[in-house]
Design a protein around this motif. Structure first.
Motif, PDB file in Angstrom:
ATOM      1  N   SER A   1       0.837  -1.193   0.000  1.00 53.88           N
ATOM      2  CA  SER A   1       0.000   0.000   0.000  1.00 53.88           C
ATOM      3  C   SER A   1       0.873   1.245   0.000  1.00 53.88           C
ATOM      4  N   ARG A   2       0.255   2.384  -0.318  1.00 60.06           N
ATOM      5  CA  ARG A   2       0.999   3.642  -0.311  1.00 60.06           C
ATOM      6  C   ARG A   2       1.568   3.929   1.072  1.00 60.06           C
ATOM      7  N   LEU A   3       0.759   3.694   2.103  1.00 58.07           N
ATOM      8  CA  LEU A   3       1.201   4.002   3.459  1.00 58.07           C
ATOM      9  C   LEU A   3       2.407   3.150   3.849  1.00 58.07           C
ATOM     10  N   THR A   4       2.335   1.863   3.522  1.00 60.12           N
ATOM     11  CA  THR A   4       3.468   0.982   3.820  1.00 60.12           C
ATOM     12  C   THR A   4       4.722   1.441   3.097  1.00 60.12           C
ATOM     13  N   GLN A   5       4.570   1.771   1.816  1.00 54.44           N
ATOM     14  CA  GLN A   5       5.722   2.243   1.048  1.00 54.44           C
ATOM     15  C   GLN A   5       6.294   3.531   1.627  1.00 54.44           C
ATOM     16  N   SER A   6       5.400   4.389   2.138  1.00 51.44           N
ATOM     17  CA  SER A   6       5.869   5.674   2.665  1.00 51.44           C
ATOM     18  C   SER A   6       6.767   5.492   3.881  1.00 51.44           C
ATOM     19  N   TRP A   7       6.651   4.354   4.566  1.00 47.35           N
ATOM     20  CA  TRP A   7       7.517   4.079   5.710  1.00 47.35           C
ATOM     21  C   TRP A   7       8.694   3.177   5.325  1.00 47.35           C
ATOM     22  N   VAL A   8       8.466   2.226   4.420  1.00 46.07           N
ATOM     23  CA  VAL A   8       9.519   1.265   4.090  1.00 46.07           C
ATOM     24  C   VAL A   8      10.586   1.879   3.182  1.00 46.07           C
ATOM     25  N   LEU A   9      10.183   2.614   2.137  1.00 43.26           N
ATOM     26  CA  LEU A   9      11.159   3.157   1.196  1.00 43.26           C
ATOM     27  C   LEU A   9      12.186   4.079   1.860  1.00 43.26           C
ATOM     28  N   PRO A  10      11.772   4.996   2.742  1.00 44.98           N
ATOM     29  CA  PRO A  10      12.780   5.817   3.419  1.00 44.98           C
ATOM     30  C   PRO A  10      13.768   4.997   4.242  1.00 44.98           C
ATOM     31  N   GLN A  11      13.282   3.914   4.863  1.00 40.48           N
ATOM     32  CA  GLN A  11      14.202   3.069   5.631  1.00 40.48           C
ATOM     33  C   GLN A  11      15.184   2.344   4.720  1.00 40.48           C
ATOM     34  N   LEU A  12      14.685   1.913   3.554  1.00 38.20           N
ATOM     35  CA  LEU A  12      15.602   1.304   2.575  1.00 38.20           C
ATOM     36  C   LEU A  12      16.639   2.317   2.104  1.00 38.20           C
ATOM     37  N   ALA A  13      16.186   3.556   1.899  1.00 37.69           N
ATOM     38  CA  ALA A  13      17.116   4.615   1.490  1.00 37.69           C
ATOM     39  C   ALA A  13      18.174   4.838   2.565  1.00 37.69           C
ATOM     40  N   TYR A  14      17.739   4.835   3.828  1.00 38.10           N
ATOM     41  CA  TYR A  14      18.670   4.998   4.948  1.00 38.10           C
ATOM     42  C   TYR A  14      19.741   3.901   4.932  1.00 38.10           C
ATOM     43  N   LEU A  15      19.307   2.656   4.750  1.00 37.92           N
ATOM     44  CA  LEU A  15      20.252   1.532   4.752  1.00 37.92           C
ATOM     45  C   LEU A  15      21.162   1.555   3.529  1.00 37.92           C
ATOM     46  N   ALA A  16      20.605   1.896   2.364  1.00 42.81           N
ATOM     47  CA  ALA A  16      21.404   1.927   1.140  1.00 42.81           C
ATOM     48  C   ALA A  16      22.468   3.010   1.212  1.00 42.81           C
ATOM     49  N   GLU A  17      22.131   4.161   1.809  1.00 45.80           N
ATOM     50  CA  GLU A  17      23.102   5.255   1.896  1.00 45.80           C
ATOM     51  C   GLU A  17      24.294   4.851   2.753  1.00 45.80           C
ATOM     52  N   ILE A  18      24.068   3.938   3.692  1.00 46.09           N
ATOM     53  CA  ILE A  18      25.164   3.463   4.537  1.00 46.09           C
ATOM     54  C   ILE A  18      25.898   2.287   3.905  1.00 46.09           C
ATOM     55  N   HIS A  19      25.131   1.332   3.321  1.00 41.87           N
ATOM     56  CA  HIS A  19      25.708   0.035   2.981  1.00 41.87           C
ATOM     57  C   HIS A  19      25.886  -0.245   1.496  1.00 41.87           C
ATOM     58  N   ASP A  20      25.082   0.350   0.627  1.00 47.28           N
ATOM     59  CA  ASP A  20      25.179   0.000  -0.795  1.00 47.28           C
ATOM     60  C   ASP A  20      24.702   1.146  -1.680  1.00 47.28           C
ATOM     61  N   HIS A  21      25.634   1.975  -2.105  1.00 53.68           N
ATOM     62  CA  HIS A  21      25.301   3.163  -2.902  1.00 53.68           C
ATOM     63  C   HIS A  21      24.781   2.813  -4.293  1.00 53.68           C
ATOM     64  N   ARG A  22      24.984   1.587  -4.721  1.00 50.16           N
ATOM     65  CA  ARG A  22      24.501   1.207  -6.050  1.00 50.16           C
ATOM     66  C   ARG A  22      22.983   1.257  -6.140  1.00 50.16           C
ATOM     67  N   LEU A  23      22.316   1.147  -5.000  1.00 47.87           N
ATOM     68  CA  LEU A  23      20.846   1.124  -4.976  1.00 47.87           C
ATOM     69  C   LEU A  23      20.233   2.523  -4.992  1.00 47.87           C
ATOM     70  N   LEU A  24      21.033   3.557  -4.811  1.00 47.65           N
ATOM     71  CA  LEU A  24      20.488   4.896  -4.612  1.00 47.65           C
ATOM     72  C   LEU A  24      19.682   5.423  -5.799  1.00 47.65           C
ATOM     73  N   PRO A  25      20.159   5.303  -7.049  1.00 51.22           N
ATOM     74  CA  PRO A  25      19.365   5.853  -8.162  1.00 51.22           C
ATOM     75  C   PRO A  25      17.975   5.234  -8.266  1.00 51.22           C
ATOM     76  N   ASN A  26      17.872   3.920  -8.087  1.00 46.19           N
ATOM     77  CA  ASN A  26      16.569   3.258  -8.176  1.00 46.19           C
ATOM     78  C   ASN A  26      15.650   3.681  -7.034  1.00 46.19           C
ATOM     79  N   LEU A  27      16.194   3.806  -5.824  1.00 51.64           N
ATOM     80  CA  LEU A  27      15.383   4.241  -4.690  1.00 51.64           C
ATOM     81  C   LEU A  27      14.923   5.686  -4.868  1.00 51.64           C
ATOM     82  N   GLU A  28      15.768   6.500  -5.456  1.00 52.40           N
ATOM     83  CA  GLU A  28      15.379   7.885  -5.731  1.00 52.40           C
ATOM     84  C   GLU A  28      14.165   7.926  -6.649  1.00 52.40           C
ATOM     85  N   ASN A  29      14.182   7.107  -7.693  1.00 56.50           N
ATOM     86  CA  ASN A  29      13.040   7.054  -8.621  1.00 56.50           C
ATOM     87  C   ASN A  29      11.770   6.570  -7.918  1.00 56.50           C
ATOM     88  N   GLN A  30      11.920   5.565  -7.050  1.00 57.86           N
ATOM     89  CA  GLN A  30      10.751   5.048  -6.333  1.00 57.86           C
ATOM     90  C   GLN A  30      10.162   6.091  -5.382  1.00 57.86           C
TER      91      GLN A  30
END
Length: 368
Positions: A1-30
């Motif tokens: 759901s939109r609400l779930t994504q609104s909480w999960v995507l930022p947390q994924l962004a937080y983890l990617a910024e620390i652990h795997d920068h390769r994921l950043l462009p795709n997360l930005e688009n999402q």
């Protein structure tokens, strides 16, 4: 759901910024797609993590825009429970943009609102606050204060790798009594074989390498230079073949080794990539101020001028995005702040007279 994504995507962004920068462009688009589906905007914390994606990619104006948007969605009475992450990220951005006086105001607000919290996140916020205060002191030429802050943080937690690496990096440039202790720690931790693994985030070995390279050049330490020279191929590959990974630490490592090799002609000199490759990577990842500083250290004043002009134009874009920040943050007049900073940077970096390392530290403009 939109609400779930609104909480999960930022947390994924937080983890990617620390652990795997390769994921950043795709997360930005999402995240961009998600925001378009929320007509009234995302929760404030989402803008904090979204800003970090832009920050890590060197898009500081967009990072500033997201932070201003997030803070606009938090009322002052909610800064303590909802706004500390946003204020901390804003403080971090201002330090990188050398907006020292505005950063001090945000630092005061951060500390004021943190004092109202008593939950399990407070120790992490306090640890981050020490890092902010130390880096702000360094940008203001207060190296001893920064040293004290980082040293106390390390003594509290001897496993705090970030504090230890910053202590060595600072000790390379600025004499401190415990310098040999920091160097011994870094050499005991340094393992060239680790550089053969996938280091895709803010990994400690990359920053250890940067600090050791700075030590080798600043202290003219051939033993340390030769010890880390086997890492040159790894750093060179990182510059050219991994465009979505942060090139900062490996580029700094190569820049320091290049400065060392210009003075001492070590046997590994021919293994270094050209300065053009190093400068190109820094420029592509928008390390404009750092490239201006390294150019000045090399005596290339015209290149330093071009990069400084680019950096100052970028900072004015950042400030433009920050102008809507809430008035209760009590920020100073932006134009007077910018003019003072630009005057100091031009006078320091564009001087034809070489600066001593002590002058670089007091000027707050050495590569960080």
């Amino acid at each position: 759901s939109r609400l779930t994504q609104s909480w999960v995507l930022p947390q994924l962004a937080y983890l990617a910024e620390i652990h795997d920068h390769r994921l950043l462009p795709n997360l930005e688009n999402q995240l961009r797609s998600l925001e378009q589906r929320f007509l009234d905007g995302l929760p404030p914390a989402s803008y904090h993590q979204w800003s970090k994606l832009y920050y890590r990619q060197g898009n500081y104006a967009l990072a500033a825009r997201k932070l201003a948007t997030g803070l606009a969605r938090v009322t002052p009475d909610q800064y303590a429970p909802q706004g500390l992450g946003l204020l901390g990220a804003l403080l971090n951005l201002m330090i990188d943009q050398l907006l020292v006086e505005p950063a001090r105001r945000i630092e005061q607000a951060f500390d004021r609102y943190l004092s109202l919290r008593s939950d399990d996140l407070v120790p992490r916020y306090r640890r981050n606050g020490v890092d902010h205060s130390a880096r702000l002191a360094l940008r203001n030429g207060e190296a001893d204060q920064a040293h004290c802050l980082y040293h106390r943080r390390w003594r509290r937690d001897p496993t705090d790798e970030r504090a230890a690496v910053w202590l060595l990096y600072l000790a390379a440039w600025h004499p401190v009594p415990q310098a040999s202790e920091y160097l011994d720690w870094a050499l005991s931790q340094f393992d060239p074989s680790v550089l053969n693994t996938e280091l895709t985030g803010n990994d400690g070995p990359l920053y250890q390498l940067r600090a050791l390279a700075a030590w080798a050049w600043c202290r003219e330490d051939a033993t340390v230079a030769d010890r880390i020279a086997p890492a040159i191929p790894f750093c060179a590959e990182r510059l050219l073949d991994h465009p979505n990974l942060d090139v900062g630490p490996p580029s700094f490592t190569l820049a320091y080794l290049d400065l060392y090799a210009r003075q001492h002609t070590p046997v590994w000199r021919d293994r270094l990539p050209s300065w053009g490759h190093i400068a190109g990577a820094l420029r592509d990842h928008r390390y404009f101020l750092e490239l201006a500083a390294f150019s000045a250290l090399r005596g290339e004043i015209e290149e330093a001028r071009r990069m400084l002009d680019t950096y100052q134009a970028q900072r004015r874009q950042v400030v433009q995005e920050l102008r809507p920040l809430p008035v209760d943050l009590d920020l100073p007049d932006w134009e007077s702040v910018l003019k003072a900073r630009e005057r100091h940077e031009c006078e320091f970096l564009l001087s034809s007279t070489p600066r001593s390392r002590d002058e670089w530290v007091r000027g707050g403009l050495w590569p960080m």
